[in-house]
Motif scaffolding. Structure first.
Motif, PDB file in Angstrom:
ATOM      1  N   THR B  51      73.071  -5.508  62.182  1.00 13.25           N
ATOM      2  CA  THR B  51      72.663  -6.075  60.978  1.00 13.25           C
ATOM      3  C   THR B  51      71.091  -6.137  60.679  1.00 13.25           C
ATOM      4  O   THR B  51      70.835  -6.551  59.510  1.00 13.25           O
ATOM      5  CB  THR B  51      73.042  -7.645  60.938  1.00 13.25           C
ATOM      6  OG1 THR B  51      72.484  -8.357  62.028  1.00 13.25           O
ATOM      7  CG2 THR B  51      74.664  -7.804  60.990  1.00 13.25           C
ATOM      8  N   ASN B  52      70.523  -5.448  61.276  1.00 16.84           N
ATOM      9  CA  ASN B  52      69.165  -5.416  61.080  1.00 16.84           C
ATOM     10  C   ASN B  52      68.656  -4.352  60.193  1.00 16.84           C
ATOM     11  O   ASN B  52      69.326  -3.276  59.793  1.00 16.84           O
ATOM     12  CB  ASN B  52      68.287  -4.845  62.696  1.00 16.84           C
ATOM     13  CG  ASN B  52      66.880  -5.091  62.420  1.00 16.84           C
ATOM     14  OD1 ASN B  52      66.311  -4.616  61.640  1.00 16.84           O
ATOM     15  ND2 ASN B  52      66.285  -5.693  63.406  1.00 16.84           N
ATOM     16  N   PHE B  54      66.401  -2.736  59.439  1.00 15.98           N
ATOM     17  CA  PHE B  54      65.687  -1.307  60.093  1.00 15.98           C
ATOM     18  C   PHE B  54      66.887  -0.620  60.788  1.00 15.98           C
ATOM     19  O   PHE B  54      66.398  -0.424  62.098  1.00 15.98           O
ATOM     20  CB  PHE B  54      64.541  -1.550  60.770  1.00 15.98           C
ATOM     21  CG  PHE B  54      63.224  -2.068  60.012  1.00 15.98           C
ATOM     22  CD1 PHE B  54      62.570  -0.943  59.255  1.00 15.98           C
ATOM     23  CD2 PHE B  54      62.934  -3.547  59.797  1.00 15.98           C
ATOM     24  CE1 PHE B  54      61.369  -1.426  58.671  1.00 15.98           C
ATOM     25  CE2 PHE B  54      61.920  -3.620  59.015  1.00 15.98           C
ATOM     26  CZ  PHE B  54      60.827  -2.620  58.539  1.00 15.98           C
ATOM     27  N   MET B 184      66.718  -7.566  74.070  1.00 18.54           N
ATOM     28  CA  MET B 184      67.312  -7.536  72.770  1.00 18.54           C
ATOM     29  C   MET B 184      68.899  -7.745  72.528  1.00 18.54           C
ATOM     30  O   MET B 184      69.390  -7.051  71.715  1.00 18.54           O
ATOM     31  CB  MET B 184      67.032  -6.111  72.020  1.00 18.54           C
ATOM     32  CG  MET B 184      65.600  -5.895  71.994  1.00 18.54           C
ATOM     33  SD  MET B 184      65.484  -4.544  70.557  1.00 18.54           S
ATOM     34  CE  MET B 184      63.837  -4.562  70.061  1.00 18.54           C
ATOM     35  N   ASP B 225      67.690 -12.319  74.745  1.00 14.85           N
ATOM     36  CA  ASP B 225      66.433 -12.892  74.059  1.00 14.85           C
ATOM     37  C   ASP B 225      66.275 -13.239  72.839  1.00 14.85           C
ATOM     38  O   ASP B 225      65.279 -13.326  72.164  1.00 14.85           O
ATOM     39  CB  ASP B 225      65.257 -11.920  74.814  1.00 14.85           C
ATOM     40  CG  ASP B 225      65.634 -10.530  74.172  1.00 14.85           C
ATOM     41  OD1 ASP B 225      66.261 -10.459  73.125  1.00 14.85           O
ATOM     42  OD2 ASP B 225      64.734  -9.719  74.660  1.00 14.85           O
ATOM     43  N   GLY B 226      67.434 -13.102  72.128  1.00 11.37           N
ATOM     44  CA  GLY B 226      67.176 -13.569  70.658  1.00 11.37           C
ATOM     45  C   GLY B 226      66.919 -12.584  69.656  1.00 11.37           C
ATOM     46  O   GLY B 226      67.090 -12.907  68.484  1.00 11.37           O
ATOM     47  N   ASP B 227      66.752 -11.418  70.232  1.00 11.23           N
ATOM     48  CA  ASP B 227      66.081 -10.229  69.430  1.00 11.23           C
ATOM     49  C   ASP B 227      67.256  -9.388  69.299  1.00 11.23           C
ATOM     50  O   ASP B 227      68.183  -9.018  69.812  1.00 11.23           O
ATOM     51  CB  ASP B 227      65.174  -9.453  69.781  1.00 11.23           C
ATOM     52  CG  ASP B 227      63.877 -10.290  69.626  1.00 11.23           C
ATOM     53  OD1 ASP B 227      63.627 -11.428  69.952  1.00 11.23           O
ATOM     54  OD2 ASP B 227      62.510  -9.409  69.534  1.00 11.23           O
ATOM     55  N   THR B 228      67.540  -9.147  67.881  1.00  9.94           N
ATOM     56  CA  THR B 228      68.713  -8.198  67.288  1.00  9.94           C
ATOM     57  C   THR B 228      68.028  -6.938  66.951  1.00  9.94           C
ATOM     58  O   THR B 228      67.501  -6.782  66.075  1.00  9.94           O
ATOM     59  CB  THR B 228      69.273  -8.662  66.180  1.00  9.94           C
ATOM     60  OG1 THR B 228      69.980  -9.991  66.257  1.00  9.94           O
ATOM     61  CG2 THR B 228      70.504  -7.694  65.499  1.00  9.94           C
ATOM     62  N   SER B 229      68.587  -5.658  67.683  1.00  6.34           N
ATOM     63  CA  SER B 229      67.884  -4.712  67.682  1.00  6.34           C
ATOM     64  C   SER B 229      68.134  -3.620  66.440  1.00  6.34           C
ATOM     65  O   SER B 229      68.977  -4.195  65.568  1.00  6.34           O
ATOM     66  CB  SER B 229      68.061  -3.625  68.835  1.00  6.34           C
ATOM     67  OG  SER B 229      68.958  -2.870  68.769  1.00  6.34           O
ATOM     68  N   THR B 230      67.452  -2.654  66.451  1.00  8.23           N
ATOM     69  CA  THR B 230      67.691  -1.841  65.266  1.00  8.23           C
ATOM     70  C   THR B 230      68.758  -0.698  65.448  1.00  8.23           C
ATOM     71  O   THR B 230      69.212   0.009  64.695  1.00  8.23           O
ATOM     72  CB  THR B 230      66.382  -0.748  65.217  1.00  8.23           C
ATOM     73  OG1 THR B 230      65.910  -0.367  66.210  1.00  8.23           O
ATOM     74  CG2 THR B 230      65.242  -1.536  64.519  1.00  8.23           C
ATOM     75  N   GLU B 278      67.230  -8.471  80.987  1.00  7.82           N
ATOM     76  CA  GLU B 278      66.067  -8.043  81.622  1.00  7.82           C
ATOM     77  C   GLU B 278      65.463  -8.913  82.443  1.00  7.82           C
ATOM     78  O   GLU B 278      65.223 -10.093  81.948  1.00  7.82           O
ATOM     79  CB  GLU B 278      65.048  -7.620  80.502  1.00  7.82           C
ATOM     80  CG  GLU B 278      65.248  -6.289  80.042  1.00  7.82           C
ATOM     81  CD  GLU B 278      64.605  -5.802  78.874  1.00  7.82           C
ATOM     82  OE1 GLU B 278      63.670  -6.788  78.442  1.00  7.82           O
ATOM     83  OE2 GLU B 278      64.591  -4.666  78.612  1.00  7.82           O
ATOM     84  N   SER B 307      68.921 -20.791  74.877  1.00  7.12           N
ATOM     85  CA  SER B 307      67.766 -21.646  74.440  1.00  7.12           C
ATOM     86  C   SER B 307      66.894 -21.308  75.790  1.00  7.12           C
ATOM     87  O   SER B 307      67.196 -21.172  76.964  1.00  7.12           O
ATOM     88  CB  SER B 307      68.074 -23.061  74.953  1.00  7.12           C
ATOM     89  OG  SER B 307      67.125 -23.885  75.513  1.00  7.12           O
ATOM     90  N   SER B 308      65.579 -21.015  75.392  1.00  6.66           N
ATOM     91  CA  SER B 308      64.519 -20.378  76.381  1.00  6.66           C
ATOM     92  C   SER B 308      64.460 -21.552  77.449  1.00  6.66           C
ATOM     93  O   SER B 308      64.226 -21.285  78.503  1.00  6.66           O
ATOM     94  CB  SER B 308      63.370 -20.262  75.712  1.00  6.66           C
ATOM     95  OG  SER B 308      63.060 -18.892  74.951  1.00  6.66           O
ATOM     96  N   ASN B 400      58.818  -6.593  79.789  1.00  2.00           N
ATOM     97  CA  ASN B 400      58.650  -6.683  78.272  1.00  2.00           C
ATOM     98  C   ASN B 400      57.227  -6.781  77.761  1.00  2.00           C
ATOM     99  O   ASN B 400      56.691  -6.359  76.729  1.00  2.00           O
ATOM    100  CB  ASN B 400      59.367  -7.825  77.706  1.00  2.00           C
ATOM    101  CG  ASN B 400      60.800  -7.315  77.473  1.00  2.00           C
ATOM    102  OD1 ASN B 400      61.155  -6.411  77.010  1.00  2.00           O
ATOM    103  ND2 ASN B 400      61.774  -8.061  78.239  1.00  2.00           N
TER     104      ASN B 400
END
Lengths: 405, 405
Positions: B51-52, B54, B184, B225-230, B278, B307-308, B400
């Protein structure tokens, strides 16, 4: 607008405010862990609190006391124990804190706000806290503002305080604030304690509105680890000692002046919190410009400042602009991917959504600084927003892997 | 439902699928970095993508090819370069990949889906990729499924593949899948590559619906890690070789059977991804029960798994249940804080929103295992949801902090 910063100032800089501290020994030994701040005159209070469903007992009590609109005389704060998830006992303990604060100062319990910070789910050691509040009450003075800022620290590596002066209708108005942050800092009420005093004369309603606005631009734009705590509290007391005409109209120039100063105090504290995030080695500022709306600008800025991958890259001084646009891409902000420019400091690293063959050595130099600025030009409007965060370091993991012991 | 797992199986377990690999040298040297999977028979395809905003070039091209509904013959995948934020050149390169795949197999470019994973913003080395695809095309065989799973790895520490068999109306139906994850990984299309094959006979519409459902329960419930990739891509090809009556009704028993099996394949791959996050040392499973709705159950489970602070505590074997309820509190899920019970494995650590005086040694033993299960009973309904994640370790930061070099 220019603000006169009061060097070494804090919560006792505004006239009529005193602070006292104590070594209550709640969790930490050999350091202050209890602070009491009191206004000599009746004051009005305002507050913004956590949105977490598990709002801690002190948050619940402070909300009640503000809702009662009986006016405020001060706040009492402890570190080392959050008094969260502690049920009826916890509520009674938080109320007890306001009661003892009232006893030692001669005011009413409802006139005190209360805040706690520390481990969740542990009961307050009542005796120690009572004794601490009494001791703090006996030590109230104009000189103890900075000690109060120390007393509220947990894993913070430095105390956070600031004081400003402005002129409103020829009267000198002061604002002072202290904060504690470190872990658990995130939008939706930047998860921290922020305690502000001011001698402005203002109605409670106006004060609340100014605080909400200031909070949105400051504490809500700070992100450390994405967790919103049970104890987030930002409160402000205004005692009217400055002698300005009572501010009661949010359209007035006086309100705007005061509002801007309050925002500046909150912003300064929020940035101190970001730069002192757990294990942080750098302050990260993300500035999004030319967004289609303020909401989009803020969303985009927060998303980038909060990305674990961006934060780890900043820690490693790696100019990984791809992670910046990636975080932008999932932020939910509106823009055209093919239009976006990204700068590290003044160095353009991506243009129209594509990477440039930039000078890596120069980028590394920029990323080696204590403060790193990322500018994102969305070219989709006229709004701007800023968010602050920190890098993600080994130390963060270390601090949080065994916090309770 | 019981599934027969095919030991050592993967994308070439379903009949009629072959795989080829190559050492194209895109970024990595001395390892496979290019995979081609081809169906001998015409197949239908379905896909779920990032859904990114980019969205990478290969995502855009795969979407186009699926939208054209010309049927599918296979997919071509490279690691070492994401081909994201690469503009028109990137689009041309992704299209070129499908063109070369078509040439080497004798089919049409539109019949191929394409996926890339690796660094953002770097152009594909066209020559190397072309040569790699040709080499992979020449090496197509039933035996290379596992090598394909190896070829798509980036920072993954192990290849991820699985194959299952079920019976539909007396016909044996196989499903095989491979995935790559690592950094990601997040809800909203768990940011990874997932590539599934099956010999079931099914319409494209039914296949798409089954995939969307499977994705929501599996990849979308994994968070690293909460990041949604391209580049997030989950695709499935179905070639009908099993000889079952064509599944064309989502209400049919056959659809339900296939759907459950597809979900199981996705779930298995998603869990492998979570456990191989990772720097991860543990797989974290969060199970939320008795929620008022499926949405609430999933929200709550994802919030805790993501949650971190919870992740760092799990890494440190610290039974910090306060962070679990805290993450629950800001999840947005509906429940009464005073009703919530929390278990670590089978050990009740918090009851009715309050901590218990549990056995810390036992808790530590539970947290020392490779797989840690957190169960949260909301006592607010009948719905359940599960999410998976991993702990947050020093190693995550290390990987990272300087990924590009």
């Amino acid at each position: 607008m220019e603000f006169a910063v009061v060097k070494g100032g804090g919560v006792t800089t505004p006239r009529g405010f005193t602070a006292g501290v104590a070594e209550a020994g709640i969790k930490y030994q050999g350091r202050y862990d209890l602070a009491l701040v009191v206004s000599e005159d009746p004051a009005v209070g305002a507050g913004v609190f956590t949105t977490n469903k598990f709002a801690a007992a002190p948050v619940q009590v402070s909300r009640q006391h503000l809702a009662a609109k009986t006016g405020c005389r001060g706040f009492v704060v402890n570190s080392g124990c959050a008094n969260a998830c502690t049920g009826q006992e916890g509520l009674a303990a938080a109320k007890m804190m306001t009661k003892v604060a009232a006893e030692v100062t001669g005011y009413q319990p409802e006139e005190f706000l209360v805040a706690s910070t520390g481990v969740i789910g542990v009961n307050l050691p009542i005796e120690k806290v009572q004794q601490g509040i009494r001791e703090a009450g006996r030590s109230l003075s104009y000189e103890r503002g900075s000690l109060a800022a120390q007393a509220i620290m947990t894993t913070d590596t430095r105390a956070k305080e600031i004081a400003l002066q402005i002129e409103i209708e020829g009267k000198k108005v002061s604002l002072g604030g202290m904060a504690k942050g470190s872990g658990m800092i995130h939008p939706n009420m930047a998860t921290m304690l922020g305690l502000v005093t001011t001698d402005v004369a203002i109605t409670g309603e106006c004060l609340q509105q100014a605080l909400v606005m200031a909070n949105e631009e400051s504490f809500n734009m700070v992100t450390i680890d994405g967790d919103t705590s049970t104890n987030d509290t930002l409160v402000v007391l205004a005692n009217g000692r400055a002698g300005n005409t009572l501010i009661e109209d949010v359209q007035s120039t006086a309100f705007r002046l005061f509002s801007e100063a309050l925002c500046e105090v909150c912003l300064s504290l929020a940035k101190m919190i970001a730069g002192d995030g757990e294990g942080a080695t750098k302050l990260l500022e993300v500035k999004v410009i030319n967004a289609p709306s303020l909401v989009d600008a803020r969303k985009a800025a927060r998303s980038v400042a909060g990305s674990s991958l961006v934060k780890a890259a900043i820690f490693g001084k790696d100019a990984n602009w791809g992670r910046i646009v990636c975080a932008l891409g999932y932020s939910g902000a509106e823009f055209e991917p093919d239009s976006v420019d990204v700068y590290l400091g003044e160095l353009l690293v991506a243009q129209k959504g594509r990477g440039l063959d930039f000078n890596e050595a120069e980028a590394r130099k920029i990323l080696a600084k204590d403060e790193v600025l990322i500018i994102i030009d969305l070219k989709a409007g006229t709004f701007a927003g800023r968010a602050w965060g920190c890098d993600l370091s080994y130390e963060y993991v270390k601090i949080n892997a065994d916090y309770r012991s």
